[in-house]
Scaffold this active site. Structure first.
Site, PDB file in Angstrom:
ATOM      1  N   SER A  19       0.790  -1.228   0.000  1.00 51.89           N
ATOM      2  CA  SER A  19       0.000   0.000   0.000  1.00 51.89           C
ATOM      3  C   SER A  19       0.821   1.276   0.000  1.00 51.89           C
ATOM      4  O   SER A  19       0.339   2.319  -0.447  1.00 51.89           O
ATOM      5  CB  SER A  19      -0.940   0.007   1.208  1.00 51.89           C
ATOM      6  OG  SER A  19      -0.209  -0.100   2.414  1.00 51.89           O
ATOM      7  N   HIS A  73      -5.440  -3.239  -2.352  1.00 57.31           N
ATOM      8  CA  HIS A  73      -4.968  -2.227  -3.298  1.00 57.31           C
ATOM      9  C   HIS A  73      -4.768  -2.778  -4.709  1.00 57.31           C
ATOM     10  O   HIS A  73      -4.224  -2.079  -5.566  1.00 57.31           O
ATOM     11  CB  HIS A  73      -3.666  -1.608  -2.791  1.00 57.31           C
ATOM     12  CG  HIS A  73      -3.834  -0.784  -1.557  1.00 57.31           C
ATOM     13  ND1 HIS A  73      -4.150   0.556  -1.591  1.00 57.31           N
ATOM     14  CD2 HIS A  73      -3.767  -1.129  -0.239  1.00 57.31           C
ATOM     15  CE1 HIS A  73      -4.250   1.017  -0.353  1.00 57.31           C
ATOM     16  NE2 HIS A  73      -4.018   0.011   0.481  1.00 57.31           N
ATOM     17  N   LYS A  88     -11.971   1.047  -1.185  1.00 59.41           N
ATOM     18  CA  LYS A  88     -11.090   1.564  -2.222  1.00 59.41           C
ATOM     19  C   LYS A  88     -11.794   1.465  -3.578  1.00 59.41           C
ATOM     20  O   LYS A  88     -12.658   2.277  -3.883  1.00 59.41           O
ATOM     21  CB  LYS A  88      -9.760   0.833  -2.161  1.00 59.41           C
ATOM     22  CG  LYS A  88      -9.072   1.079  -0.803  1.00 59.41           C
ATOM     23  CD  LYS A  88      -7.845   0.274  -0.591  1.00 59.41           C
ATOM     24  CE  LYS A  88      -7.189   0.632   0.729  1.00 59.41           C
ATOM     25  NZ  LYS A  88      -8.003   0.365   1.926  1.00 59.41           N
TER      26      LYS A  88
END
Length: 395
Positions: A183, A211, A242
Site C-alpha cells: 500500500s 490495493h 477503495k
C-alpha cells in the site's frame, strides 16, 4: 494532572508540526470525492485517494445506496452472528464468491477488521504465521493477536521466505500472509513464487488484495487472478473502501474455513454488520467493474504516463509499477514541508513518515484514479517537479 495525561502530554510531534505550519493531516474536504475536491473553499486536485476505479462519486452507486436505505434503513444494529444479517448481505457474499472465484465469502464491517479477525483466528499455538515485513498494519495487528509463532521475512524476498519456511515443523500449519500490492511502496508481491514455495513446504497462502482489486486481473479481480493462481491461494482478502467505493471488507475462501471463521473470528462476531447502503454500493461497483473494462485500461494509461513523467524528472519512485507511486523524500520534516507546499499549489498528496516507515524511507504517496484526466496529471507533475527542485530533492 493524572499519570496517564502526564505521560501522553509528552507526545508533542503534532504540535511542533502545527507550530511550523506544516501539519498535513485531517484536511477537511467539503465537496464530493472527485479528482478535484474543495478544501476551505478552494479547488485542490486529489492525488491521495485509494478509489482507483474512480467510482466513489458514480451516480449509479449513489442511487443503489439510496434505494438500500429506503428498503432496509440506515444500519443493522447488531452483528451478522445475531440479528445483523440481511438478505442483501447474502447477495453480496454470493456475488463476490462468483467474482473472485472462491467457494464462499464472508463480509466484514471494515477491511482492517478482516485481517484482524482472520489472521488472529486461523492458526494455533504450535502453528506458524509467515509475513512480509511490509505487510499492512492490519495484518501485523492480526498476527500480534494470534498465539501462533510469528516469522517475518524480508520484503518480497523469496530466499528469505524459504529460509523461514525451513524453520517450521513440517507437520504444523504454516500460513503465509502477504499484500498483493503493497500500500505504501506500490510494488507487487511475487505470488507465483510464493505459491511455488507454499506447495513445496505444504503451507497455505493468504493474499490481501485491498490495493489490487480494480487494478489487476480480469475485471479488476486482483493479483491472484492476474498471475493465474486464484485456485492456489487459499484465502483472498479485499476491502470495499477503495475500488468498490464503499466501506467494509471480505474474505474469500473455501467453506471449511468460513465455517470456522463465522464462529471464531472476533472482529466478525462482535462487530455490527456492514450497512445496507455500503452493501448495495459494493454490489453495484462489481457490476460496473466487470461491464466497463475501459475504466481499468484508463487507469493503466494514466499510471504509465505518470510513471514516465516522474522518471524523466529524476524523482526516486522505488520499485512501483502500479497507480500507487511513492516519491521518496527520506526526511520527516522535509516530507511535511513539501506536502504543505504542494497543497498550496493545489495538489493533494499523502505524506508517509516514521513510524509508518523507517525514517530514511519517508515519502509522499501519489495515487491515481481512473477518472483523472491527463491534463490534471500533467499539472501535478509540473507542480511536483517545481517544489522538488526548490527543496533540493531532485537536481
Amino acid at each position: 494532572m493524572k499519570l496517564l495525561q502526564q505521560k501522553l502530554a509528552r507526545y508533542d510531534e503534532p504540535q511542533k508540526a502545527k507550530a511550523a505550519g506544516i501539519y498535513p493531516y485531517f484536511r477537511a474536504i467539503d465537496s464530493e470525492q472527485d479528482p478535484e475536491v474543495t478544501i476551505n473553499g478552494r479547488p485542490v486536485l486529489m492525488f491521495g485517494s485509494n478509489c482507483y476505479t474512480g467510482l466513489v462519486n458514480d451516480p449509479r452507486i449513489k442511487e443503489a445506496a439510496i434505494e438500500a436505505i429506503k428498503k432496509y434503513g440506515t444500519g443493522c444494529a447488531g452483528s451478522p452472528f445475531l440479528n445483523g444479517t440481511l438478505d442483501l448481505h447474502k447477495q453480496l457474499e454470493a456475488r463476490l464468491a462468483e467474482y473472485i472465484g472462491k467457494e464462499d465469502v464472508m463480509i466484514y464491517s471494515t477491511g482492517f477488521g478482516v485481517n484482524l479477525g482472520v489472521v488472529s483466528a486461523l492458526t494455533g499455538r504450535e502453528d506458524y504465521i509467515l509475513w512480509d515485513e511490509q505487510d499492512h498494519a492490519s495484518i501485523i495487528e492480526g498476527r500480534r493477536l494470534s498465539f501462533s509463532q510469528s516469522l517475518k521475512y524480508k520484503h518480497n524476498d523469496m530466499a528469505s521466505l524459504e529460509q523461514q519456511l525451513k524453520k517450521c515443523d513440517p507437520d504444523k500449519v504454516k500460513l503465509i500472509v502477504t499484500d498483493g500490492v503493497f500500500s505504501m511502496e506500490g510494488d507487487v508481491a511475487n505470488l507465483p513464487e510464493i505459491v511455488r514455495l507454499a506447495k513445496q513446504y505444504n503451507a497455505s497462502v493468504m493474499v490481501d488484495e485491498a490495493h489490487s482489486i480494480g487494478v489487476f486481473g480480469r475485471g479488476g479481480r486482483g493479483t491472484a487472478d492476474h498471475f493465474g493462481v486464484t485456485k492456489d491461494v487459499d484465502l483472498i482478502m479485499g476491502t470495499f473502501s477503495k475500488s468498490f467505493a464503499s466501506l467494509g471488507g471480505f474474505i474469500a475462501t473455501d467453506k471449511e474455513i468460513t465455517n470456522f471463521l463465522r464462529h471464531h473470528s472476533r472482529s466478525y462476531i462482535f462487530t455490527a454488520s456492514i450497512t445496507p447502503a455500503s452493501t448495495a454500493a459494493a454490489l453495484k461497483a462489481i457490476d460496473i467493474m466487470e461491464q466497463e473494462p475501459e475504466r481499468q485500461q484508463r487507469l493503466w494509461d494514466l499510471t504509465n504516463f505518470a510513471l514516465e513523467g516522474f522518471r524523466n524528472m529524476g524523482a526516486e519512485i522505488g520499485n512501483t509499477s502500479t497507480p500507487i507511486i511513492p516519491l521518496y523524500i527520506r526526511d520527516n520534516f522535509k516530507t511535511f514541508k513539501v506536502t504543505t507546499e504542494l497543497f498550496n499549489e493545489g495538489i493533494f498528496v499523502n505524506p508517509v513518515v516514521s513510524p509508518a516507515v523507517a525514517p530514511h524511507d519517508t515519502l509522499i504517496r501519489f495515487s491515481l484514479m481512473a477518472t483523472h484526466t491527463q491534463a490534471q496529471v500533467e499539472r501535478a507533475l509540473e507542480a511536483i517537479e517545481r517544489v522538488f527542485r526548490a527543496n533540493d530533492i531532485i537536481k
